[in-house]
Design a protein around this motif. Sequence first.
Motif, PDB file in Angstrom:
ATOM      1  N   UNK A 192       6.692  -6.911  -7.526  1.00 39.22           N
ATOM      2  CA  UNK A 192       7.142  -5.630  -8.076  1.00 39.22           C
ATOM      3  C   UNK A 192       8.054  -4.894  -7.095  1.00 39.22           C
ATOM      4  N   UNK A 193       7.779  -5.002  -5.811  1.00 39.15           N
ATOM      5  CA  UNK A 193       8.606  -4.328  -4.820  1.00 39.15           C
ATOM      6  C   UNK A 193      10.033  -4.863  -4.818  1.00 39.15           C
ATOM      7  N   UNK A 194      10.185  -6.148  -5.095  1.00 44.18           N
ATOM      8  CA  UNK A 194      11.529  -6.737  -5.154  1.00 44.18           C
ATOM      9  C   UNK A 194      12.369  -6.037  -6.211  1.00 44.18           C
ATOM     10  N   UNK A 195      11.838  -5.921  -7.403  1.00 43.30           N
ATOM     11  CA  UNK A 195      12.577  -5.275  -8.492  1.00 43.30           C
ATOM     12  C   UNK A 195      12.822  -3.805  -8.192  1.00 43.30           C
ATOM     13  N   UNK A 196      11.830  -3.143  -7.606  1.00 44.86           N
ATOM     14  CA  UNK A 196      11.975  -1.721  -7.309  1.00 44.86           C
ATOM     15  C   UNK A 196      13.089  -1.475  -6.293  1.00 44.86           C
ATOM     16  N   UNK A 197      13.170  -2.332  -5.266  1.00 44.16           N
ATOM     17  CA  UNK A 197      14.239  -2.175  -4.276  1.00 44.16           C
ATOM     18  C   UNK A 197      15.608  -2.293  -4.932  1.00 44.16           C
ATOM     19  N   UNK A 198      15.733  -3.228  -5.867  1.00 45.33           N
ATOM     20  CA  UNK A 198      17.003  -3.390  -6.580  1.00 45.33           C
ATOM     21  C   UNK A 198      17.344  -2.153  -7.409  1.00 45.33           C
ATOM     22  N   UNK A 221       1.044 -12.082   9.259  1.00 43.39           N
ATOM     23  CA  UNK A 221       0.884 -10.804   8.569  1.00 43.39           C
ATOM     24  C   UNK A 221       0.152 -11.095   7.265  1.00 43.39           C
ATOM     25  N   UNK A 222      -0.169 -10.056   6.509  1.00 45.56           N
ATOM     26  CA  UNK A 222      -0.854 -10.231   5.237  1.00 45.56           C
ATOM     27  C   UNK A 222      -0.021  -9.738   4.075  1.00 45.56           C
ATOM     28  N   UNK A 223      -0.226 -10.329   2.905  1.00 43.74           N
ATOM     29  CA  UNK A 223       0.541  -9.983   1.714  1.00 43.74           C
ATOM     30  C   UNK A 223      -0.358 -10.120   0.494  1.00 43.74           C
ATOM     31  N   UNK A 224      -0.124  -9.287  -0.519  1.00 42.46           N
ATOM     32  CA  UNK A 224      -0.811  -9.410  -1.805  1.00 42.46           C
ATOM     33  C   UNK A 224       0.194  -9.189  -2.919  1.00 42.46           C
ATOM     34  N   UNK A 225      -0.104  -9.749  -4.073  1.00 40.57           N
ATOM     35  CA  UNK A 225       0.621  -9.393  -5.279  1.00 40.57           C
ATOM     36  C   UNK A 225      -0.112  -8.217  -5.950  1.00 40.57           C
ATOM     37  N   UNK A 226       0.509  -7.651  -6.954  1.00 38.02           N
ATOM     38  CA  UNK A 226      -0.094  -6.522  -7.650  1.00 38.02           C
ATOM     39  C   UNK A 226      -1.473  -6.883  -8.219  1.00 38.02           C
ATOM     40  N   UNK A 227      -1.620  -8.123  -8.688  1.00 31.46           N
ATOM     41  CA  UNK A 227      -2.879  -8.547  -9.306  1.00 31.46           C
ATOM     42  C   UNK A 227      -4.009  -8.724  -8.299  1.00 31.46           C
ATOM     43  N   UNK A 228      -3.669  -8.984  -7.040  1.00 35.50           N
ATOM     44  CA  UNK A 228      -4.677  -9.230  -5.997  1.00 35.50           C
ATOM     45  C   UNK A 228      -5.713 -10.264  -6.457  1.00 35.50           C
ATOM     46  N   UNK A 269       2.701   3.446 -13.501  1.00 34.72           N
ATOM     47  CA  UNK A 269       2.442   4.883 -13.427  1.00 34.72           C
ATOM     48  C   UNK A 269       1.110   5.203 -12.767  1.00 34.72           C
ATOM     49  N   UNK A 270       0.223   4.255 -12.708  1.00 39.69           N
ATOM     50  CA  UNK A 270      -1.083   4.513 -12.099  1.00 39.69           C
ATOM     51  C   UNK A 270      -0.977   4.869 -10.625  1.00 39.69           C
ATOM     52  N   UNK A 271       0.136   4.521  -9.955  1.00 39.71           N
ATOM     53  CA  UNK A 271       0.256   4.881  -8.539  1.00 39.71           C
ATOM     54  C   UNK A 271       0.272   6.385  -8.354  1.00 39.71           C
ATOM     55  N   UNK A 272       0.543   7.133  -9.430  1.00 37.82           N
ATOM     56  CA  UNK A 272       0.559   8.584  -9.332  1.00 37.82           C
ATOM     57  C   UNK A 272      -0.831   9.182  -9.204  1.00 37.82           C
ATOM     58  N   UNK A 273      -1.866   8.414  -9.587  1.00 33.58           N
ATOM     59  CA  UNK A 273      -3.194   9.032  -9.578  1.00 33.58           C
ATOM     60  C   UNK A 273      -4.302   8.205  -8.923  1.00 33.58           C
ATOM     61  N   UNK A 274      -4.167   6.883  -8.790  1.00 36.45           N
ATOM     62  CA  UNK A 274      -5.257   6.144  -8.144  1.00 36.45           C
ATOM     63  C   UNK A 274      -5.274   6.479  -6.660  1.00 36.45           C
ATOM     64  N   UNK A 275      -6.455   6.459  -6.070  1.00 33.42           N
ATOM     65  CA  UNK A 275      -6.604   6.948  -4.697  1.00 33.42           C
ATOM     66  C   UNK A 275      -5.975   6.014  -3.670  1.00 33.42           C
ATOM     67  N   UNK A 276      -5.933   4.722  -3.962  1.00 33.87           N
ATOM     68  CA  UNK A 276      -5.333   3.764  -3.036  1.00 33.87           C
ATOM     69  C   UNK A 276      -4.305   2.923  -3.794  1.00 33.87           C
ATOM     70  N   UNK A 277      -3.175   3.530  -4.159  1.00 31.63           N
ATOM     71  CA  UNK A 277      -2.185   2.791  -4.945  1.00 31.63           C
ATOM     72  C   UNK A 277      -1.558   1.656  -4.149  1.00 31.63           C
ATOM     73  N   UNK A 278      -1.237   0.584  -4.838  1.00 33.03           N
ATOM     74  CA  UNK A 278      -0.515  -0.524  -4.233  1.00 33.03           C
ATOM     75  C   UNK A 278       0.375  -1.138  -5.297  1.00 33.03           C
ATOM     76  N   UNK A 279       1.343  -1.930  -4.863  1.00 33.40           N
ATOM     77  CA  UNK A 279       2.311  -2.495  -5.798  1.00 33.40           C
ATOM     78  C   UNK A 279       2.365  -4.015  -5.708  1.00 33.40           C
ATOM     79  N   UNK A 317       0.834  -1.200   0.000  1.00 27.45           N
ATOM     80  CA  UNK A 317       0.000   0.000   0.000  1.00 27.45           C
ATOM     81  C   UNK A 317       0.872   1.255   0.000  1.00 27.45           C
ATOM     82  N   UNK A 318       0.459   2.245  -0.797  1.00 29.36           N
ATOM     83  CA  UNK A 318       1.222   3.483  -0.917  1.00 29.36           C
ATOM     84  C   UNK A 318       0.345   4.683  -0.622  1.00 29.36           C
TER      85      UNK A 318
END
Length: 541
Positions: free
Chosen positions: A207-213, A353-360, A193-203, A167-168
Amino acid sequence: MLRLSEVSLPLDHSESALRDAILARLGIPAGDLLGWTVFRRSYDARKKSAIVFVYALDVELRDEAAVLKKMRGDRNVGATPDMSYKFVAQAPANLEHRPIVIGSGPCGIFAALILAQSGFKPIILERGKAVRERTKDTFGLWRKGELNPESNVQFGEGGAGTFSDGKLYSQIKDPHHYGRKVLNEFVKADAPEEILYVSKPHIGTFRLVKMAEMMRETIESLGGEYRFECRVDDVEIEDGRIRGVVLASGERLRADHVVLAVGHSARDTFEMLHKRGVFVEAKPFSIGFRVEHPQSLIDQCRFGPFAGHPELGAADYKLVHHANNGRSVYSFCMCPGGTVVAATSEVGRVVTNGMSQYSRNERNANSGIVVGITPEDFPGYPENPLAGMDFQRQLESHAFELGGGTYEAPGQLVGDFIKGRPSTALGSVQPSYTPGVKLGSLDSALPAYAIEAIREALPAFDRQIRGFSMHDAVLTGVETRSSSPIRITRNNDDLQSRSTRGLYPAGEGAGYAGGIFSAAVDGIRVAEAVALAITGGTRPE
């Protein structure tokens, strides 16, 4: 540009509908509209038979001043604010000691990124492994029941947020628009790019693995230095000021400015800091269980005939109940279309804890159902400021025993939990937690006041989401790491430790954030404070 808010359109509106809505709202001819971008898109599902998208738009006009004058008094039309990030200082050429950032979760990453972009060439110390190696260790617990205490859901590059819903968004105050900097940097690191405008962005995790790298590569290209599997076992303090850190290997690193972004599970670090006289105080947090329902049930309850609509995705929820015993029960870290994960970082303990992929797109929805507790509930408080941490350990150790001592988690069907009888067989909901769930009674998994409050809350939640207290829904225990059990208190002005100059407590572990987004924002704030302290500057207003 002008920002135009509260523009409502049907879910399946045409591509030209936004343009037509702008012209109609502003009362201008088509030739006066030069262009527009979507700043925010949310949905309004209060009327399930007519769910609509609600937009905020940044529009470019031929004569903006004239339109602003004409629309004076309309609170949904105004000048677009400047949200660009502005650096507060640049590193001097003769920098004697590089700043150190301890931890490479969201807070540590953004603290390091801002320092690197400002020329300070930070050293990043991470007790865990690089994110891909860490992922293998994490799956080792989930699939084989093998825990690596230094590389797991809590420890390693990316932090605990890597194995989450991603969640972002947050409700923090953000007058300097640091959140926009966070989102922009994530997009540069290959976030959608949708994280820039959707009201409840998530990744989502993958995807977070690649982004951290990618963010690590950026920081290193600017002179930052990552050191993995480097646990900080001690800090050197002279006359109330930080002078360096000592690694588990015995190596000493000299530093006058240290960002402490260790996350909420660095319990050995908390103990060390308390022993060294760094000011630490107990703070409230929450305890409870994970609950799983069919995602289709949540979709139907939230979206009615629009359930399954591709533009809406998997539905979420947010629930609160104030119990008769004075406790508040609420949903926490809701993961649509996700899984419940093993999140312990210590041998012989079970944490969920809880976890989701981008596709949910997993079959179950899950969230924490937690009860707020305060330091007065912690055995050993107020004598021991780490009493909340000890309380977490007690609950997690007992959950390990209830699960059979194999990292299986104790579980119970919601219907049986409400009626106070042990569960012996699963129903229609198959729990997603691995290594596995051992059914029985959860009555001893939490204090009696928490069990009483949750038992009361579940039927109350059913009145908001029909089917929430369905018999076959599954509770899995225990959820204990909702937030840090301590606060490493810092000054409001310079963000340095109340007791130790040059030490900058930051993020979730220090008690100043809750989740990826707020932790990242706090990392930016602290990095700026370090930059200003080194250069002797002041923050421009």
